[in-house]
Design a protein around this motif. Structure first.
Motif, PDB file in Angstrom:
ATOM      1  N   TYR A   1      87.549   0.781  18.324  1.00 62.40           N
ATOM      2  CA  TYR A   1      86.293   0.367  18.945  1.00 62.40           C
ATOM      3  C   TYR A   1      85.740   1.523  19.776  1.00 62.40           C
ATOM      4  CZ  TYR A   1      87.468  -4.405  17.627  1.00 62.40           C
ATOM      5  OH  TYR A   1      87.769  -5.529  16.907  1.00 62.40           O
TER       6      TYR A   1
ATOM      7  N   ILE B   1      84.151  -4.543  22.336  1.00 60.28           N
ATOM      8  CA  ILE B   1      84.971  -5.751  22.399  1.00 60.28           C
ATOM      9  C   ILE B   1      85.410  -5.993  23.833  1.00 60.28           C
ATOM     10  CG2 ILE B   1      87.154  -4.546  21.894  1.00 60.28           C
ATOM     11  CD1 ILE B   1      87.992  -7.098  20.322  1.00 60.28           C
TER      12      ILE B   1
ATOM     13  N   GLU C   1      82.103  -8.306  20.339  1.00 63.77           N
ATOM     14  CA  GLU C   1      83.163  -9.298  20.181  1.00 63.77           C
ATOM     15  C   GLU C   1      83.773  -9.624  21.541  1.00 63.77           C
ATOM     16  OE1 GLU C   1      86.081  -8.323  17.069  1.00 63.77           O
ATOM     17  OE2 GLU C   1      84.761  -6.660  16.508  1.00 63.77           O
TER      18      GLU C   1
ATOM     19  N   LYS D   1      87.436 -11.373  22.739  1.00 60.61           N
ATOM     20  CA  LYS D   1      88.737 -11.882  22.280  1.00 60.61           C
ATOM     21  C   LYS D   1      89.431 -12.557  23.452  1.00 60.61           C
ATOM     22  CE  LYS D   1      92.261 -11.725  19.192  1.00 60.61           C
ATOM     23  NZ  LYS D   1      92.204 -12.275  17.837  1.00 60.61           N
TER      24      LYS D   1
ATOM     25  N   TYR E   1      94.536  -2.243  20.241  1.00 62.61           N
ATOM     26  CA  TYR E   1      93.128  -1.921  20.040  1.00 62.61           C
ATOM     27  C   TYR E   1      92.904  -0.468  20.430  1.00 62.61           C
ATOM     28  CZ  TYR E   1      92.739  -7.008  20.014  1.00 62.61           C
ATOM     29  OH  TYR E   1      92.904  -8.340  19.726  1.00 62.61           O
TER      30      TYR E   1
END
Length: 408
Positions: A4, A32, A166, A168, A192
């Motif tokens: 990301y 994210i 996004e 999460k 990530y």
């Protein structure tokens, strides 16, 4: 493992605003948000009084003063635009003793310095606004309002996802590994890769900063704020927001009455040390959190400077009658039976080694990272402004070239 452009740690109101503005500033980038809870606004964001602060209290020129004043405007505009319940109801700050009158004057002058619309009012004018308040004089702050910050967060979340970002949930950050041009954020549900990390972890922000090799220069010390709620048949006693003159020797605003956006009226908070960073009940205890606080030299220096006021706060915590007596200084007719307990909050207060509380927002730069290590009230009010400012800071050393920011 996916890569990301930006990983934001923390799904509270500041983290979501930051992600929203990063998406606006860097269209097409991958953003994210990682949040350990099952939904947003579970801690400071969802456990505060819902006040849209004016900026009257804060040191002139500070980020708090600037962001609160501009944030009060942008938050109201955001709520209007997205049909989020809100009410610019105003508030009165009142002096109930002769000794408080000079402090009230100082507060009025600070409002003038911060360019907040404030008005000196006498006791009769206060009674026109709040018929049940007994005082000598007051300051009227018309720009203060109320809203639901969980509802604001819900809209931030929708806008993030609409723009391709996004979020999460149920994802707790455990480690951050520096791999040169990339940071690897290791969580309990996977890894990530990030070109850039923004830490908005609130009560755990100092620990996350250290995971990334950054030195916050301060430690989070958690203070629990305990509230009571007026029973429904007594809600008529409070029309707007009623605050005492804050004690200049103690870094909290004192117990006050707050009309909530749902029509209820909350009274409080006091401020007592929490023995757990997410310790919302008196019995909550975490060994690591408590040890971190009690072994930190800055905590004991803070205690030595504020022992008298601190003991009063503890007394109010354990004895409802003492809590109510503080409220009776504002509205004499309230009685103990008029109040029932409601949910507490915990303030993530950054404290430096010499015992001073960090008085402003604290953002620390790390390697390919930024760490928001002090963002208590008025962070919710100022969340749009803080998110915008963080995104601009990121742009200073981001490999992506941002367009002009256009977001309100």
């Amino acid at each position: 493992m996916e890569t990301y452009d930006y990983v934001v740690i923390g799904g509270g109101i500041v983290g979501l605003s930051t992600a929203l503005h990063l998406g606006e500033m860097f269209p097409g980038s991958r953003v994210i948000v990682l949040e350990k809870e099952s939904t947003t606004a579970q801690h400071q964001t969802g456990r505060n009084s819902g006040v849209i602060h004016s900026g009257i209290y804060y040191k002139p020129g500070s980020f708090k003063a600037q962001f609160a004043k501009s944030g009060a405007v942008s938050m109201v505009e955001f709520c209007r635009k997205h049909d989020i319940p809100h009410d610019v109801c105003g508030k009165v700050i009142v002096a109930t003793k002769e000794s408080e009158l000079p402090l009230l004057e100082n507060l009025y002058q600070r409002g003038i310095q911060n360019e907040v619309p404030v008005e000196k009012v006498g006791a009769e004018r206060v009674r026109e606004i709040e018929p049940h308040v007994k005082c000598l004089a007051g300051v009227l702050v018309k720009s203060t309002g109320i809203t639901s910050y969980p509802a604001v967060c819900k809209k931030y979340l929708e806008l993030i996802e609409e723009s391709g970002g996004e979020v999460k949930f149920g994802t707790k950050v455990e480690r951050i590994i520096d791999r040169g041009s990339l940071q690897v954020v290791v969580t309990d549900s996977g890894e990530y890769e990030a070109k850039f990390v923004v830490n908005c972890a609130g009560l755990h922000s100092d620990r996350v900063a250290k995971m990334a090799g950054a030195d916050p220069g301060a430690q989070i010390v958690p203070f629990r704020g305990e509230y009571f709620e007026l029973v429904p048949e007594k809600r008529h006693l409070v029309k707007t927001l009623i605050y005492p003159v804050p004690n200049p020797d103690f870094p909290f605003l004192g117990v006050h009455f707050t009309k909530m956006i749902d029509g209820s009226v909350h009274a409080g908070p006091n401020a007592v040390l929490a023995l757990k960073r997410e310790g919302y009940f008196k019995t909550d205890f975490n060994f690591r959190d408590t040890c971190d606080t009690l072994t930190y030299p800055g905590f004991w220096k803070l205690v030595s400077k504020n022992l008298g006021e601190g003991m009063k706060e503890i007394h109010r915590s354990f004895f409802k009658a003492a809590f109510v007596r503080s409220l009776q200084e504002l509205i004499p007719e309230v009685q103990s039976a008029d109040f029932v307990p409601c949910k507490a909050g915990v303030r993530a207060q950054a404290l430096v080694n010499d015992g001073k509380m960090v008085d402003d927002f604290l953002i620390v730069k790390g390697r390919n990272s930024l760490h928001v290590c002090n963002a208590p009230s008025p962070a919710a009010t100022a969340s749009l402004e803080i998110g915008k400012a963080i995104a601009k800071q990121v742009s200073e050393f981001s490999p992506l070239s941002p367009p002009t920011l256009n977001y309100a």
